[in-house]
Motif scaffolding. Structure first.
Motif, mmCIF file in Angstrom:
data_model
loop_
_atom_site.group_PDB
_atom_site.id
_atom_site.type_symbol
_atom_site.label_atom_id
_atom_site.label_comp_id
_atom_site.label_asym_id
_atom_site.label_seq_id
_atom_site.Cartn_x
_atom_site.Cartn_y
_atom_site.Cartn_z
ATOM 1 N N GLY A 44 -2.894 -83.291 22.130
ATOM 2 C CA GLY A 44 -1.803 -84.178 21.738
ATOM 3 C C GLY A 44 -0.565 -83.399 21.332
ATOM 4 O O GLY A 44 -0.261 -82.349 21.893
ATOM 5 N N TRP A 45 0.146 -83.909 20.328
ATOM 6 C CA TRP A 45 1.415 -83.322 19.913
ATOM 7 C C TRP A 45 1.199 -82.210 18.899
ATOM 8 O O TRP A 45 0.473 -82.371 17.921
ATOM 9 C CB TRP A 45 2.326 -84.371 19.299
ATOM 10 N N THR A 46 1.855 -81.079 19.134
ATOM 11 C CA THR A 46 1.805 -79.933 18.230
ATOM 12 C C THR A 46 3.230 -79.488 17.932
ATOM 13 O O THR A 46 4.049 -79.359 18.845
ATOM 14 C CB THR A 46 1.033 -78.757 18.863
ATOM 15 N N ALA A 47 3.498 -79.214 16.652
ATOM 16 C CA ALA A 47 4.839 -78.786 16.272
ATOM 17 C C ALA A 47 5.184 -77.446 16.898
ATOM 18 O O ALA A 47 4.354 -76.544 16.977
ATOM 19 C CB ALA A 47 4.956 -78.698 14.755
ATOM 20 N N ASP A 48 6.428 -77.336 17.341
ATOM 21 C CA ASP A 48 6.953 -76.113 17.935
ATOM 22 C C ASP A 48 7.953 -75.505 16.952
ATOM 23 O O ASP A 48 8.683 -76.224 16.288
ATOM 24 C CB ASP A 48 7.646 -76.462 19.266
ATOM 25 N N GLY A 49 7.986 -74.193 16.874
ATOM 26 C CA GLY A 49 8.844 -73.533 15.900
ATOM 27 C C GLY A 49 10.259 -73.269 16.349
ATOM 28 O O GLY A 49 11.058 -72.697 15.598
ATOM 29 N N GLU A 50 10.610 -73.652 17.556
ATOM 30 C CA GLU A 50 11.953 -73.397 18.065
ATOM 31 C C GLU A 50 12.549 -74.686 18.626
ATOM 32 O O GLU A 50 11.965 -75.269 19.551
ATOM 33 C CB GLU A 50 11.915 -72.326 19.155
ATOM 34 N N PRO A 51 13.638 -75.192 18.071
ATOM 35 C CA PRO A 51 14.441 -74.654 16.972
ATOM 36 C C PRO A 51 13.673 -74.660 15.650
ATOM 37 O O PRO A 51 12.758 -75.464 15.474
ATOM 38 C CB PRO A 51 15.644 -75.603 16.913
ATOM 39 N N PRO A 52 14.058 -73.792 14.706
ATOM 40 C CA PRO A 52 13.328 -73.683 13.443
ATOM 41 C C PRO A 52 13.542 -74.899 12.545
ATOM 42 O O PRO A 52 14.507 -75.654 12.727
ATOM 43 C CB PRO A 52 13.920 -72.413 12.814
ATOM 44 N N GLY B 220 13.941 -74.612 32.062
ATOM 45 C CA GLY B 220 12.815 -73.705 31.923
ATOM 46 C C GLY B 220 11.944 -74.074 30.731
ATOM 47 O O GLY B 220 12.285 -74.933 29.920
ATOM 48 N N GLY B 221 10.806 -73.404 30.626
ATOM 49 C CA GLY B 221 9.893 -73.670 29.523
ATOM 50 C C GLY B 221 9.047 -74.898 29.747
ATOM 51 O O GLY B 221 9.093 -75.538 30.811
ATOM 52 N N PRO B 222 8.231 -75.276 28.740
ATOM 53 C CA PRO B 222 7.338 -76.431 28.871
ATOM 54 C C PRO B 222 8.118 -77.719 29.111
ATOM 55 O O PRO B 222 9.193 -77.919 28.545
ATOM 56 C CB PRO B 222 6.613 -76.474 27.521
ATOM 57 N N ARG B 223 7.561 -78.568 29.944
ATOM 58 C CA ARG B 223 8.233 -79.827 30.255
ATOM 59 C C ARG B 223 7.949 -80.906 29.224
ATOM 60 O O ARG B 223 8.840 -81.675 28.856
ATOM 61 C CB ARG B 223 7.786 -80.320 31.631
ATOM 62 N N LEU B 224 6.697 -80.971 28.740
ATOM 63 C CA LEU B 224 6.283 -82.069 27.866
ATOM 64 C C LEU B 224 6.609 -81.755 26.419
ATOM 65 O O LEU B 224 5.738 -81.522 25.574
ATOM 66 C CB LEU B 224 4.796 -82.370 28.046
ATOM 67 N N LEU B 225 7.909 -81.733 26.139
ATOM 68 C CA LEU B 225 8.405 -81.546 24.787
ATOM 69 C C LEU B 225 9.120 -82.807 24.331
ATOM 70 O O LEU B 225 9.672 -83.553 25.141
ATOM 71 C CB LEU B 225 9.399 -80.385 24.724
ATOM 72 N N ARG C 183 6.837 -82.494 6.122
ATOM 73 C CA ARG C 183 7.713 -81.431 5.643
ATOM 74 C C ARG C 183 6.973 -80.104 5.729
ATOM 75 O O ARG C 183 5.797 -80.055 5.378
ATOM 76 C CB ARG C 183 8.137 -81.701 4.203
ATOM 77 N N PRO C 184 7.595 -79.008 6.150
ATOM 78 C CA PRO C 184 8.957 -79.015 6.663
ATOM 79 C C PRO C 184 9.042 -79.762 7.985
ATOM 80 O O PRO C 184 8.069 -79.844 8.730
ATOM 81 C CB PRO C 184 9.273 -77.532 6.839
ATOM 82 N N ARG C 185 10.204 -80.298 8.249
ATOM 83 C CA ARG C 185 10.394 -81.030 9.491
ATOM 84 C C ARG C 185 10.459 -80.057 10.664
ATOM 85 O O ARG C 185 10.942 -78.943 10.540
ATOM 86 C CB ARG C 185 11.675 -81.851 9.413
ATOM 87 N N HIS C 186 9.977 -80.539 11.795
ATOM 88 C CA HIS C 186 10.070 -79.776 13.035
ATOM 89 C C HIS C 186 10.849 -80.618 14.033
ATOM 90 O O HIS C 186 10.606 -81.816 14.181
ATOM 91 C CB HIS C 186 8.671 -79.443 13.567
ATOM 92 N N TRP C 187 11.753 -79.954 14.737
ATOM 93 C CA TRP C 187 12.677 -80.658 15.623
ATOM 94 C C TRP C 187 12.252 -80.577 17.083
ATOM 95 O O TRP C 187 12.933 -81.103 17.953
ATOM 96 C CB TRP C 187 14.074 -80.097 15.448
ATOM 97 N N SER C 188 11.105 -79.947 17.331
ATOM 98 C CA SER C 188 10.561 -79.849 18.688
ATOM 99 C C SER C 188 9.045 -79.946 18.610
ATOM 100 O O SER C 188 8.417 -79.299 17.759
ATOM 101 C CB SER C 188 10.976 -78.520 19.333
ATOM 102 N N TRP C 189 8.461 -80.738 19.518
ATOM 103 C CA TRP C 189 7.015 -80.950 19.559
ATOM 104 C C TRP C 189 6.547 -80.833 20.997
ATOM 105 O O TRP C 189 7.197 -81.338 21.911
ATOM 106 C CB TRP C 189 6.655 -82.332 19.005
ATOM 107 N N GLN C 190 5.417 -80.172 21.192
ATOM 108 C CA GLN C 190 4.872 -79.993 22.536
ATOM 109 C C GLN C 190 3.591 -80.810 22.683
ATOM 110 O O GLN C 190 2.765 -80.865 21.771
ATOM 111 C CB GLN C 190 4.578 -78.511 22.805
#
Length: 332
Positions: free
Chosen positions: A196-204, A142-147, A183-190
């Motif tokens: 283009g690529w935008t940082a996602d907050g989940e996981p934090p 589920g959720g966005p595919r292009l992560l 920094r801070p690092r983001h572990w998920s990008w959409q």
């Protein structure tokens, strides 16, 4: 300091009994869950929450069964591991980058991978997006595919490398470029076509397994892609604490033994045996129960799911690392 720091060939006195207790627990778990897949277990009762198809963690259960089969040499244990591996087949063409976790760790220790490793590797290569330079996270859960997510890299690097080393390297480096660039690092990008690529907050950003998963992926690249230059980045992704907080934004919150076990396995692969041994010794001394349960793992702090529990991937990486340092298996 761990004995491994002084002698890289050392087999610490505490390691064999710890490995034996975990693999005994595997037998107990197998009897309890049958054809289902264990996910996380209550820290007091040891009762497992299970899933029918394995989700993204199914390969770790298969891997644990193969470790037990290696340990005992019992044909019944080999058949149990083989049957579990066969039950992973439905994930081979699923739209998820976690196929790396499922099929690499579900087959790398197997005596018979039933042809699933090559099938899954070629299916993942078909999913590789040349424009993005990676296999997208996918829509299977589920959720966005292009992560692009840190947990979509380990396992997939060596799996892709079996069929296309350029794709494997691209997948790794695109994630490293995104996750480690700021920094801070983001572990998920959409990704979106216009922005283009935008940082996602989940996981934090403070998520314990973000750096652990990437460290493991880099260790795999050193082994399977010959990317020796990545070994130098290990210190940057190794937490100061032997067992890190589940989320550094919550200093009074739970820790995550599963992240520590992943980190130890990666450091062993990178030749950082002293630090790996110190982590393993702390896990065994303070977090492994007498009946072989690695507790104090945190599945998902944000949702409050299984925050101090036994986690199947924590058990796997601790058992795998102990199997490496005791000589039961070679690093995969």
């Amino acid at each position: 300091m761990s004995a491994l720091a002084d002698d890289p060939t050392a087999k610490p006195s505490w390691a064999p009994s710890a490995l034996a207790s975990i693999l005994d627990r595997v037998a107990v778990t197998h009897s309890a869950v049958g054809d289902r897949f264990p996910l996380f277990a209550d820290p007091e009762s040891g009762t497992w929450t299970t899933t029918g198809r394995g989700s993204w963690t199914g390969g770790f259960w298969a891997g644990l069964l193969w470790l037990r089969a290696r340990y005992t040499g019992d044909p019944a244990d080999r058949e149990a591991a083989r049957a579990c591996t066969a039950r992973l087949a439905g994930w081979a063409e699923a739209d998820t980058a976690t196929r790396g976790l499922i099929f690499w760790y579900g087959t790398a220790l197997a005596e018979d991978d039933l042809g699933l490793r090559e099938r899954a590797a070629r299916a993942c290569l078909t999913s590789f997006d040349p424009a993005l330079g990676l296999v997208p996270w996918g829509a299977a859960f589920g959720g966005p595919r292009l992560l692009a997510r840190a947990d979509g890299v380990p396992g997939l690097v060596p799996l892709l490398a079996t069929v296309d080393t350029a794709a494997a390297a691209s997948h790794l480096h695109r994630h490293l470029d995104l996750c480690l660039a700021q920094r801070p690092r983001h572990w998920s990008w959409q990704h979106a076509p216009r922005t283009g690529w935008t940082a996602d907050g989940e996981p934090p950003p403070g998520w314990s397994r973000g750096p652990a998963w990437l460290l493991l992926a880099m260790a795999e690249a050193v082994r399977h892609l010959g990317a020796a230059e990545l070994a130098g980045a290990a210190d940057e992704l190794t937490p100061d604490d032997l067992v890190p907080l589940a989320d550094t934004a919550h200093p009074d919150g739970p820790r995550d033994t599963s992240a520590a076990a992943i980190t130890a396995a990666a450091l062993l692969d990178l030749g950082r045996r002293g630090r790996a041994g110190a982590i393993l010794e702390e896990l065994v001394r303070s977090h492994l129960t007498d009946d072989g349960r690695l507790v104090d793992g945190c599945y998902d702090l944000t949702s409050g799911t299984a925050v101090r529990h036994e986690l199947v991937w924590g058990d796997f990486f601790l058992a795998y690392a102990l199997a490496v340092i005791t000589g039961l298996v070679e690093a995969v």
